[in-house]
Design a protein around this motif. Structure first.
Motif, PDB file in Angstrom:
ATOM      1  N   ASP A 222       0.915  -1.158  -0.106  1.00  0.00           N
ATOM      2  CA  ASP A 222      -0.061   0.077   0.008  1.00  0.00           C
ATOM      3  C   ASP A 222       1.021   1.217   0.186  1.00  0.00           C
ATOM      4  OD1 ASP A 222      -1.974   2.090   0.304  1.00  0.00           O
ATOM      5  OD2 ASP A 222      -2.331   1.382   2.299  1.00  0.00           O
ATOM      6  N   VAL A 223       1.120   1.857  -1.355  1.00  0.00           N
ATOM      7  CA  VAL A 223       1.898   2.895  -1.296  1.00  0.00           C
ATOM      8  C   VAL A 223       1.635   4.158  -0.642  1.00  0.00           C
ATOM      9  CG1 VAL A 223       3.281   1.968  -3.205  1.00  0.00           C
ATOM     10  CG2 VAL A 223       1.090   3.316  -3.736  1.00  0.00           C
ATOM     11  N   THR A 224       0.028   4.094  -0.639  1.00  0.00           N
ATOM     12  CA  THR A 224      -0.590   5.455  -0.080  1.00  0.00           C
ATOM     13  C   THR A 224       0.020   5.572   1.289  1.00  0.00           C
ATOM     14  OG1 THR A 224      -2.578   4.274   0.562  1.00  0.00           O
ATOM     15  CG2 THR A 224      -2.513   5.135  -1.417  1.00  0.00           C
ATOM     16  N   GLN A 225       0.421   4.572   2.195  1.00  0.00           N
ATOM     17  CA  GLN A 225       0.890   4.689   3.436  1.00  0.00           C
ATOM     18  C   GLN A 225       1.922   5.809   3.385  1.00  0.00           C
ATOM     19  OE1 GLN A 225       1.760   1.296   5.809  1.00  0.00           O
ATOM     20  NE2 GLN A 225       0.722  -0.067   4.345  1.00  0.00           N
ATOM     21  N   LEU A 226       2.746   5.914   2.382  1.00  0.00           N
ATOM     22  CA  LEU A 226       4.055   7.046   2.575  1.00  0.00           C
ATOM     23  C   LEU A 226       3.269   8.290   2.581  1.00  0.00           C
ATOM     24  CD1 LEU A 226       6.630   6.231  -0.141  1.00  0.00           C
ATOM     25  CD2 LEU A 226       6.848   6.479   1.833  1.00  0.00           C
ATOM     26  N   ILE A 227       2.173   8.803   2.117  1.00  0.00           N
ATOM     27  CA  ILE A 227       1.585  10.146   2.393  1.00  0.00           C
ATOM     28  C   ILE A 227       1.666  10.294   3.849  1.00  0.00           C
ATOM     29  CG2 ILE A 227      -0.375  11.689   1.795  1.00  0.00           C
ATOM     30  CD1 ILE A 227      -0.692   9.970  -0.699  1.00  0.00           C
ATOM     31  N   GLY A 228       0.997   9.235   4.543  1.00  0.00           N
ATOM     32  CA  GLY A 228       0.921   9.799   5.867  1.00  0.00           C
ATOM     33  C   GLY A 228       2.157   9.701   6.669  1.00  0.00           C
ATOM     34  N   LEU A 229       3.051   8.917   6.412  1.00  0.00           N
ATOM     35  CA  LEU A 229       4.593   8.632   7.041  1.00  0.00           C
ATOM     36  C   LEU A 229       5.273   9.908   7.003  1.00  0.00           C
ATOM     37  CD1 LEU A 229       5.307   5.032   6.125  1.00  0.00           C
ATOM     38  CD2 LEU A 229       4.803   6.117   8.401  1.00  0.00           C
ATOM     39  N   LEU A 230       4.892  10.799   5.575  1.00  0.00           N
ATOM     40  CA  LEU A 230       5.839  11.962   5.223  1.00  0.00           C
ATOM     41  C   LEU A 230       4.952  13.258   5.328  1.00  0.00           C
ATOM     42  CD1 LEU A 230       7.982  10.398   2.282  1.00  0.00           C
ATOM     43  CD2 LEU A 230       8.932  10.828   4.588  1.00  0.00           C
ATOM     44  N   LYS A 231       3.896  13.188   6.021  1.00  0.00           N
ATOM     45  CA  LYS A 231       3.021  14.261   5.903  1.00  0.00           C
ATOM     46  C   LYS A 231       3.914  15.380   6.507  1.00  0.00           C
ATOM     47  CE  LYS A 231       0.591  12.811  10.215  1.00  0.00           C
ATOM     48  NZ  LYS A 231       1.347  13.404  11.214  1.00  0.00           N
ATOM     49  N   ASP A 232       4.788  15.531   7.602  1.00  0.00           N
ATOM     50  CA  ASP A 232       5.301  16.510   8.182  1.00  0.00           C
ATOM     51  C   ASP A 232       6.709  16.884   7.552  1.00  0.00           C
ATOM     52  OD1 ASP A 232       3.552  16.384  10.292  1.00  0.00           O
ATOM     53  OD2 ASP A 232       4.505  15.288  11.304  1.00  0.00           O
ATOM     54  N   GLU A 233       6.789  16.277   6.396  1.00  0.00           N
ATOM     55  CA  GLU A 233       8.256  16.593   5.508  1.00  0.00           C
ATOM     56  C   GLU A 233       7.586  17.453   4.222  1.00  0.00           C
ATOM     57  OE1 GLU A 233      11.077  16.095   6.456  1.00  0.00           O
ATOM     58  OE2 GLU A 233      10.805  14.605   8.035  1.00  0.00           O
ATOM     59  N   LYS A 234       7.445  18.719   4.670  1.00  0.00           N
ATOM     60  CA  LYS A 234       6.785  19.738   3.669  1.00  0.00           C
ATOM     61  C   LYS A 234       7.529  19.942   2.303  1.00  0.00           C
ATOM     62  CE  LYS A 234       3.363  20.114   6.496  1.00  0.00           C
ATOM     63  NZ  LYS A 234       2.135  19.183   6.190  1.00  0.00           N
ATOM     64  N   SER A 235       8.742  19.446   2.325  1.00  0.00           N
ATOM     65  CA  SER A 235       9.795  19.725   1.422  1.00  0.00           C
ATOM     66  C   SER A 235       9.836  18.320   0.427  1.00  0.00           C
ATOM     67  CB  SER A 235      11.338  20.083   1.684  1.00  0.00           C
ATOM     68  OG  SER A 235      11.534  18.942   2.355  1.00  0.00           O
ATOM     69  N   ILE A 236       9.342  17.576   0.876  1.00  0.00           N
ATOM     70  CA  ILE A 236       9.194  16.239  -0.078  1.00  0.00           C
ATOM     71  C   ILE A 236       7.800  15.960  -0.395  1.00  0.00           C
ATOM     72  CG2 ILE A 236       9.660  13.728   0.008  1.00  0.00           C
ATOM     73  CD1 ILE A 236      11.602  14.082   2.130  1.00  0.00           C
ATOM     74  N   GLU A 237       7.603  16.115  -1.866  1.00  0.00           N
ATOM     75  CA  GLU A 237       6.483  15.903  -2.632  1.00  0.00           C
ATOM     76  C   GLU A 237       6.415  14.400  -2.802  1.00  0.00           C
ATOM     77  OE1 GLU A 237       3.666  16.862  -6.479  1.00  0.00           O
ATOM     78  OE2 GLU A 237       5.491  18.075  -5.910  1.00  0.00           O
ATOM     79  N   VAL A 238       5.449  13.677  -2.540  1.00  0.00           N
ATOM     80  CA  VAL A 238       5.166  12.078  -2.782  1.00  0.00           C
ATOM     81  C   VAL A 238       4.067  12.032  -4.111  1.00  0.00           C
ATOM     82  CG1 VAL A 238       4.336   9.879  -2.257  1.00  0.00           C
ATOM     83  CG2 VAL A 238       5.637  11.370  -0.406  1.00  0.00           C
ATOM     84  N   ARG A 239       4.509  11.373  -5.012  1.00  0.00           N
ATOM     85  CA  ARG A 239       3.931  11.042  -6.216  1.00  0.00           C
ATOM     86  C   ARG A 239       3.613   9.579  -6.435  1.00  0.00           C
ATOM     87  NH1 ARG A 239       6.206  15.789 -10.636  1.00  0.00           N
ATOM     88  NH2 ARG A 239       5.626  17.907  -9.202  1.00  0.00           N
ATOM     89  N   ILE A 240       2.477   9.157  -6.539  1.00  0.00           N
ATOM     90  CA  ILE A 240       2.238   7.998  -6.746  1.00  0.00           C
ATOM     91  C   ILE A 240       1.830   7.647  -8.321  1.00  0.00           C
ATOM     92  CG2 ILE A 240       0.724   5.859  -6.153  1.00  0.00           C
ATOM     93  CD1 ILE A 240       0.725   7.024  -3.115  1.00  0.00           C
TER      94      ILE A 240
END
Length: 244
Positions: A222-240
Protein backbone atom coordinates in the motif's frame (compact mmCIF):
# COMPACT_ATOMS: atom_id res chain seq x y z
CA UNK A 1 7.48 24.40 -6.27
CA UNK A 2 9.85 26.16 -8.64
CA UNK A 3 9.14 26.70 -12.31
CA UNK A 4 11.94 24.28 -13.19
CA UNK A 5 10.05 21.42 -11.57
CA UNK A 6 6.63 22.22 -13.01
CA UNK A 7 4.79 18.99 -13.82
CA UNK A 8 2.77 18.15 -16.90
CA UNK A 9 0.89 14.85 -16.62
CA UNK A 10 -0.40 13.28 -19.83
CA UNK A 11 -1.06 9.98 -21.58
CA UNK A 12 1.77 9.05 -23.90
CA UNK A 13 0.39 8.64 -27.40
CA UNK A 14 2.88 9.91 -29.96
CA UNK A 15 6.26 8.63 -28.80
CA UNK A 16 5.25 5.83 -26.45
CA UNK A 17 2.06 4.72 -28.23
CA UNK A 18 1.33 1.46 -26.43
CA UNK A 19 3.09 -0.29 -23.57
CA UNK A 20 0.66 -3.18 -23.43
CA UNK A 21 -2.70 -3.44 -21.70
CA UNK A 22 -2.25 -0.43 -19.44
CA UNK A 23 -2.13 3.20 -20.41
CA UNK A 24 1.26 4.75 -19.85
CA UNK A 25 1.52 7.80 -17.63
CA UNK A 26 4.28 10.30 -18.14
CA UNK A 27 5.54 13.24 -16.12
CA UNK A 28 7.48 16.06 -17.73
CA UNK A 29 10.00 18.37 -16.10
CA UNK A 30 11.76 21.43 -17.41
CA UNK A 31 15.52 21.53 -17.01
CA UNK A 32 18.15 24.05 -18.03
CA UNK A 33 19.13 21.68 -20.86
CA UNK A 34 15.61 21.05 -22.14
CA UNK A 35 12.63 18.93 -21.13
CA UNK A 36 12.91 15.62 -19.31
CA UNK A 37 10.02 13.19 -19.53
CA UNK A 38 9.56 10.05 -17.47
CA UNK A 39 7.39 7.16 -18.66
CA UNK A 40 6.13 4.81 -15.95
CA UNK A 41 6.11 1.47 -17.75
CA UNK A 42 5.41 -0.66 -14.66
CA UNK A 43 7.19 -2.67 -11.95
CA UNK A 44 10.82 -1.44 -11.89
CA UNK A 45 10.70 -0.35 -15.54
CA UNK A 46 11.09 3.30 -16.46
CA UNK A 47 11.86 5.24 -19.62
CA UNK A 48 13.36 8.71 -19.81
CA UNK A 49 13.44 11.04 -22.79
CA UNK A 50 16.02 13.78 -22.68
CA UNK A 51 18.06 15.66 -25.29
CA UNK A 52 16.60 13.55 -28.12
CA UNK A 53 17.64 10.34 -26.35
CA UNK A 54 15.47 7.43 -25.21
CA UNK A 55 16.81 5.84 -22.01
CA UNK A 56 15.34 2.72 -20.40
CA UNK A 57 15.90 1.39 -16.90
CA UNK A 58 15.27 -2.32 -16.26
CA UNK A 59 13.02 -3.07 -19.26
CA UNK A 60 10.81 -6.04 -18.38
CA UNK A 61 8.65 -7.70 -21.02
CA UNK A 62 5.92 -8.72 -18.54
CA UNK A 63 4.83 -5.11 -18.02
CA UNK A 64 5.16 -3.54 -21.48
CA UNK A 65 5.12 -4.53 -25.14
CA UNK A 66 8.62 -3.37 -25.97
CA UNK A 67 8.26 -4.32 -29.64
CA UNK A 68 5.91 -1.32 -29.93
CA UNK A 69 8.13 1.13 -28.05
CA UNK A 70 10.93 3.33 -29.39
CA UNK A 71 14.41 1.90 -29.79
CA UNK A 72 16.85 2.71 -27.00
CA UNK A 73 19.84 4.99 -27.10
CA UNK A 74 20.91 3.77 -23.64
CA UNK A 75 19.63 1.00 -21.35
CA UNK A 76 20.55 0.72 -17.67
CA UNK A 77 20.22 -2.59 -15.81
CA UNK A 78 20.32 -2.52 -12.01
CA UNK A 79 20.91 -6.22 -11.30
CA UNK A 80 20.60 -9.76 -12.59
CA UNK A 81 17.11 -10.81 -11.43
CA UNK A 82 14.85 -11.70 -14.35
CA UNK A 83 12.37 -8.88 -13.70
CA UNK A 84 15.22 -6.38 -14.14
CA UNK A 85 17.57 -8.10 -16.58
CA UNK A 86 15.30 -9.40 -19.34
CA UNK A 87 17.01 -10.39 -22.62
CA UNK A 88 13.62 -10.66 -24.35
CA UNK A 89 12.82 -7.00 -23.65
CA UNK A 90 16.34 -5.99 -24.63
CA UNK A 91 15.92 -7.80 -27.95
CA UNK A 92 13.10 -5.45 -28.90
CA UNK A 93 14.74 -2.12 -28.06
CA UNK A 94 18.49 -2.63 -28.53
CA UNK A 95 20.08 -1.75 -31.87
CA UNK A 96 23.70 -1.75 -32.98
CA UNK A 97 23.84 1.87 -31.74
CA UNK A 98 22.41 1.20 -28.27
CA UNK A 99 24.66 1.23 -25.21
CA UNK A 100 23.63 -1.20 -22.47
CA UNK A 101 25.00 -0.32 -19.01
CA UNK A 102 24.90 -3.11 -16.45
CA UNK A 103 26.47 -4.80 -13.47
CA UNK A 104 29.39 -7.20 -13.58
CA UNK A 105 27.11 -10.19 -12.98
CA UNK A 106 24.85 -9.20 -15.87
CA UNK A 107 27.89 -8.46 -18.01
CA UNK A 108 28.91 -12.10 -17.85
CA UNK A 109 25.69 -12.94 -19.68
CA UNK A 110 25.51 -9.86 -21.93
CA UNK A 111 29.03 -9.19 -23.00
CA UNK A 112 28.23 -6.32 -25.37
CA UNK A 113 27.43 -4.04 -22.44
CA UNK A 114 29.37 -1.48 -20.42
CA UNK A 115 29.92 -2.62 -16.81
CA UNK A 116 29.61 -0.09 -14.00
CA UNK A 117 30.50 -0.92 -10.41
CA UNK A 118 29.35 0.77 -7.21
CA UNK A 119 31.18 4.08 -7.01
CA UNK A 120 31.80 4.49 -10.74
CA UNK A 121 31.13 7.90 -12.28
CA UNK A 122 30.86 8.22 -16.06
CA UNK A 123 29.60 10.62 -18.68
CA UNK A 124 27.52 8.62 -21.15
CA UNK A 125 26.30 10.36 -24.28
CA UNK A 126 26.49 13.67 -22.46
CA UNK A 127 24.69 12.47 -19.31
CA UNK A 128 26.57 12.13 -16.03
CA UNK A 129 25.79 8.79 -14.36
CA UNK A 130 26.85 7.51 -10.94
CA UNK A 131 26.49 3.85 -9.97
CA UNK A 132 25.63 3.57 -6.27
CA UNK A 133 25.09 0.61 -3.91
CA UNK A 134 21.79 -1.28 -3.78
CA UNK A 135 21.37 -4.18 -1.36
CA UNK A 136 19.48 -5.73 1.57
CA UNK A 137 20.38 -5.65 5.23
CA UNK A 138 17.14 -6.77 6.92
CA UNK A 139 15.21 -8.81 4.35
CA UNK A 140 16.82 -12.21 3.91
CA UNK A 141 15.99 -15.48 2.20
CA UNK A 142 15.16 -18.51 4.41
CA UNK A 143 18.81 -19.54 3.95
CA UNK A 144 19.87 -16.30 5.65
CA UNK A 145 21.34 -14.88 2.44
CA UNK A 146 20.11 -11.39 1.42
CA UNK A 147 17.62 -11.11 -1.42
CA UNK A 148 20.11 -8.62 -2.87
CA UNK A 149 23.68 -8.97 -1.70
CA UNK A 150 26.04 -6.04 -1.31
CA UNK A 151 28.13 -5.08 -4.37
CA UNK A 152 26.02 -7.10 -6.84
CA UNK A 153 23.45 -4.44 -7.72
CA UNK A 154 23.51 -0.81 -8.82
CA UNK A 155 21.31 2.14 -8.22
CA UNK A 156 21.92 5.00 -10.65
CA UNK A 157 22.03 8.75 -10.19
CA UNK A 158 21.50 10.58 -13.48
CA UNK A 159 22.16 14.25 -14.05
CA UNK A 160 19.79 15.63 -16.68
CA UNK A 161 20.77 19.25 -17.15
CA UNK A 162 20.93 20.39 -13.53
CA UNK A 163 18.36 17.83 -12.28
CA UNK A 164 19.66 14.84 -10.34
CA UNK A 165 17.47 11.74 -10.58
CA UNK A 166 18.06 8.73 -8.34
CA UNK A 167 16.73 5.34 -9.45
CA UNK A 168 17.49 3.13 -6.48
CA UNK A 169 17.15 -0.38 -7.91
CA UNK A 170 16.35 -3.15 -5.44
CA UNK A 171 17.63 -1.89 -2.11
CA UNK A 172 16.79 -1.06 1.47
CA UNK A 173 17.50 2.17 3.34
CA UNK A 174 21.22 1.49 3.41
CA UNK A 175 23.89 3.66 5.12
CA UNK A 176 25.36 4.78 1.78
CA UNK A 177 22.22 6.81 1.09
CA UNK A 178 23.61 9.53 3.34
CA UNK A 179 26.18 10.20 0.60
CA UNK A 180 23.52 11.08 -1.96
CA UNK A 181 23.36 14.84 -2.27
CA UNK A 182 21.09 17.29 -4.07
CA UNK A 183 18.63 14.71 -5.35
CA UNK A 184 15.70 16.35 -7.12
CA UNK A 185 13.74 13.21 -8.00
CA UNK A 186 14.00 9.77 -6.35
CA UNK A 187 12.51 6.41 -7.26
CA UNK A 188 12.50 4.15 -4.19
CA UNK A 189 11.33 0.49 -4.25
CA UNK A 190 8.70 -0.94 -1.94
CA UNK A 191 8.24 -4.53 -3.06
CA UNK A 192 7.98 -6.79 -0.03
CA UNK A 193 9.73 -8.86 1.11
CA UNK A 194 12.47 -8.07 -1.38
CA UNK A 195 13.08 -4.37 -0.79
CA UNK A 196 11.62 -1.77 1.60
CA UNK A 197 8.60 -1.41 3.83
CA UNK A 198 6.78 1.95 3.68
CA UNK A 199 8.54 2.90 6.90
CA UNK A 200 11.92 2.13 5.35
CA UNK A 201 11.10 4.22 2.30
CA UNK A 202 10.07 7.10 4.55
CA UNK A 203 13.36 6.78 6.42
CA UNK A 204 15.29 6.73 3.13
CA UNK A 205 13.40 9.81 1.96
CA UNK A 206 14.36 11.69 5.14
CA UNK A 207 18.00 10.79 4.51
CA UNK A 208 18.06 11.64 0.80
CA UNK A 209 15.54 14.49 0.97
CA UNK A 210 14.47 14.45 -2.68
CA UNK A 211 12.17 17.23 -3.79
CA UNK A 212 9.94 14.64 -5.48
CA UNK A 213 9.59 11.01 -4.37
CA UNK A 214 8.10 8.27 -6.51
CA UNK A 215 7.56 4.90 -4.82
CA UNK A 216 8.12 2.30 -7.52
CA UNK A 217 8.38 -1.46 -8.00
CA UNK A 218 5.87 -1.79 -5.18
CA UNK A 219 3.85 -4.93 -5.95
CA UNK A 220 0.88 -5.20 -3.58
CA UNK A 221 2.30 -2.87 -0.94
CA UNK A 222 0.00 0.00 0.00
CA UNK A 223 2.00 2.95 -1.30
CA UNK A 224 -0.50 5.48 0.05
CA UNK A 225 0.96 4.83 3.52
CA UNK A 226 3.88 7.03 2.46
CA UNK A 227 1.67 10.08 2.35
CA UNK A 228 0.89 9.72 6.05
CA UNK A 229 4.43 8.77 7.01
CA UNK A 230 5.85 11.86 5.29
CA UNK A 231 3.03 14.31 6.01
CA UNK A 232 5.30 16.49 8.14
CA UNK A 233 8.05 16.59 5.51
CA UNK A 234 6.77 19.59 3.59
CA UNK A 235 9.83 19.74 1.32
CA UNK A 236 9.23 16.20 -0.04
CA UNK A 237 6.38 15.71 -2.49
CA UNK A 238 5.17 12.12 -2.83
CA UNK A 239 3.82 11.25 -6.27
CA UNK A 240 2.14 7.89 -6.83
CA UNK A 241 2.04 6.42 -10.33
CA UNK A 242 1.04 3.02 -11.68
CA UNK A 243 4.22 1.01 -11.06
CA UNK A 244 3.08 -2.25 -9.50
Amino acid sequence: MTKALTLVLFLVVAVFPDAGAQQVESDRFETAAGPLSVQFLGHGSLAFQFADKVIYVDPYSEVAEYSKLPKADIVFITHEHKDHFDPKALGHIVTDKTLVVLTETCGRQYQEGLVMHNGDLKTIQGITVEAVPAYNIVHLRPSGFPYHAKSFGNGYVFTFGEKRVYVAGDTENIPEMKDLKNIDIAFLPMNLPYTMTPEMVADAARIIRPRILYPYHYGETDVTQLIGLLKDEKSIEVRIRNLK
